[in-house]
Scaffold this motif. Structure first.
Motif, short mmCIF file in Angstrom:
data_model
loop_
_atom_site.label_atom_id
_atom_site.label_comp_id
_atom_site.label_asym_id
_atom_site.label_seq_id
_atom_site.Cartn_x
_atom_site.Cartn_y
_atom_site.Cartn_z
N UNK A 93 0.83 -1.21 0.00
CA UNK A 93 0.00 0.00 0.00
C UNK A 93 0.87 1.26 0.00
N UNK A 94 1.77 1.40 0.97
CA UNK A 94 2.54 2.64 1.07
C UNK A 94 3.40 2.87 -0.17
N UNK A 95 4.02 1.85 -0.70
CA UNK A 95 4.86 2.02 -1.90
C UNK A 95 4.01 2.54 -3.06
N UNK A 96 2.80 2.01 -3.19
CA UNK A 96 1.88 2.47 -4.23
C UNK A 96 1.51 3.94 -4.00
N UNK A 97 1.20 4.31 -2.77
CA UNK A 97 0.79 5.69 -2.47
C UNK A 97 1.92 6.67 -2.74
N UNK A 105 4.62 10.98 2.80
CA UNK A 105 4.49 10.28 4.07
C UNK A 105 4.67 11.29 5.20
N UNK A 106 3.72 11.32 6.14
CA UNK A 106 3.73 12.33 7.20
C UNK A 106 3.88 11.75 8.60
N UNK A 107 3.97 10.43 8.72
CA UNK A 107 4.13 9.84 10.04
C UNK A 107 3.24 8.62 10.21
N UNK A 108 3.26 8.08 11.41
CA UNK A 108 2.51 6.86 11.75
C UNK A 108 1.34 7.21 12.67
N UNK A 127 -2.63 -7.30 9.94
CA UNK A 127 -1.45 -7.24 9.07
C UNK A 127 -0.64 -5.98 9.34
N UNK A 128 -1.31 -4.89 9.61
CA UNK A 128 -0.63 -3.62 9.91
C UNK A 128 -0.36 -3.45 11.39
N UNK A 129 -0.76 -4.44 12.19
CA UNK A 129 -0.62 -4.36 13.64
C UNK A 129 -1.32 -3.12 14.20
N UNK A 130 -2.42 -2.73 13.56
CA UNK A 130 -3.19 -1.57 14.01
C UNK A 130 -2.65 -0.23 13.56
N UNK A 131 -1.48 -0.23 12.89
CA UNK A 131 -0.84 1.02 12.48
C UNK A 131 -1.33 1.47 11.11
N UNK A 132 -1.14 2.75 10.83
CA UNK A 132 -1.44 3.29 9.51
C UNK A 132 -0.43 4.38 9.18
N UNK A 133 -0.18 4.56 7.88
CA UNK A 133 0.71 5.62 7.42
C UNK A 133 -0.11 6.86 7.10
N UNK A 134 0.17 7.96 7.77
CA UNK A 134 -0.49 9.23 7.47
C UNK A 134 0.14 9.80 6.22
N UNK A 135 -0.67 10.05 5.20
CA UNK A 135 -0.15 10.53 3.91
C UNK A 135 -0.95 11.76 3.48
#
Length: 224
Positions: free
Chosen positions: A165-169, A176-179, A189-197
């Motif tokens: 996902x992140x590589x595509x974005x 990328x602005x943080x977690x 799969x993401x362990x509850x985390x997300x990439x703020x974009x």
């Protein structure tokens, strides 16, 4: 040759959309029909579907928010009001990407790119300042025992790792602005985390109101 069509979501799309969401995310609770109905009623311009060879194969859902109210850590349930989009605010300047998914059978057909491009057109047509989203990091669970989520994201930025996902974005021009931690607890799969974009609209005109701030009769018809 099969044709790819992106358009606004209609009520007749909903049953197929919910079935596809269950297929794409078997471990995450799917939307109920009434949630999608409410999303369309709340902000029809932000709800998009993709059809390929006359079959529904993708979806992108969004709402408008005042980002300053949400810039600190938040969860998906909080910012989308548990998928009802009751937090949609026509006075806002930020298009918030609540969801994007593509049927596995058409991955590689650039459906995801077409949905992101359509979302950018919506942002420009409404004269919104930016698009912000919190994207999944589905590759992280394979390496969670080796590194923190912050290091994982940095390695994706550096090109040492590829996240689906992140590589595509990043290729789509997002920064990328943080977690965001504890964003979606069900996303193991993401362990509850997300990439703020974020993507900043290069055509944003500070001298004009956003289209949603105009009277309904003056709002433009969107051509997606």
């Amino acid at each position: 040759m099969p044709k790819l069509i992106i358009r606004q979501t209609r009520p007749e799309d909903i049953d197929a959309l919910v079935r596809m969401q269950r297929e794409v995310y078997p471990g995450i609770t799917a939307w109920h029909r009434d949630r999608v109905v409410q999303q369309i009623e709340m902000f029809p311009q932000g709800q998009l579907v993709a059809y390929y060879d006359n079959r529904l194969v993708g979806c992108a859902s969004s709402l408008v928010i005042r980002w300053d109210e949400w810039a600190d850590e938040h969860t998906w349930d909080e910012i989308t009001a548990a998928g009802t989009f009751d937090t949609h605010d026509p006075a806002g300047f930020t298009l918030y990407g609540a969801e994007v998914f593509v049927a596995p059978k058409v991955r590689g057909k650039r459906v995801g790119h077409a949905l992101y491009e359509a979302r950018r057109r919506v942002c420009k047509a409404l004269n919104l300042r930016r698009i912000i989203a919190c994207g999944r990091l589905p590759g992280y669970h394979l390496l969670a025992h080796e590194m923190t989520i912050e290091l994982y994201a940095r390695k994706v930025l550096w090109g040492d790792l590829c996240d689906p996902v992140l590589s595509f974005q990043l290729r789509e021009g997002f920064r990328f602005c943080g977690i965001m931690k504890n964003y979606l607890a069900q996303d193991h799969e993401s362990q509850g985390n997300a990439a703020l974009i974020a993507w900043v609209n290069p055509d944003y005109d500070t001298s004009r109101p956003t289209a949603l701030q105009l009277p309904l009769s003056a709002q433009p018809e969107l051509s997606i």
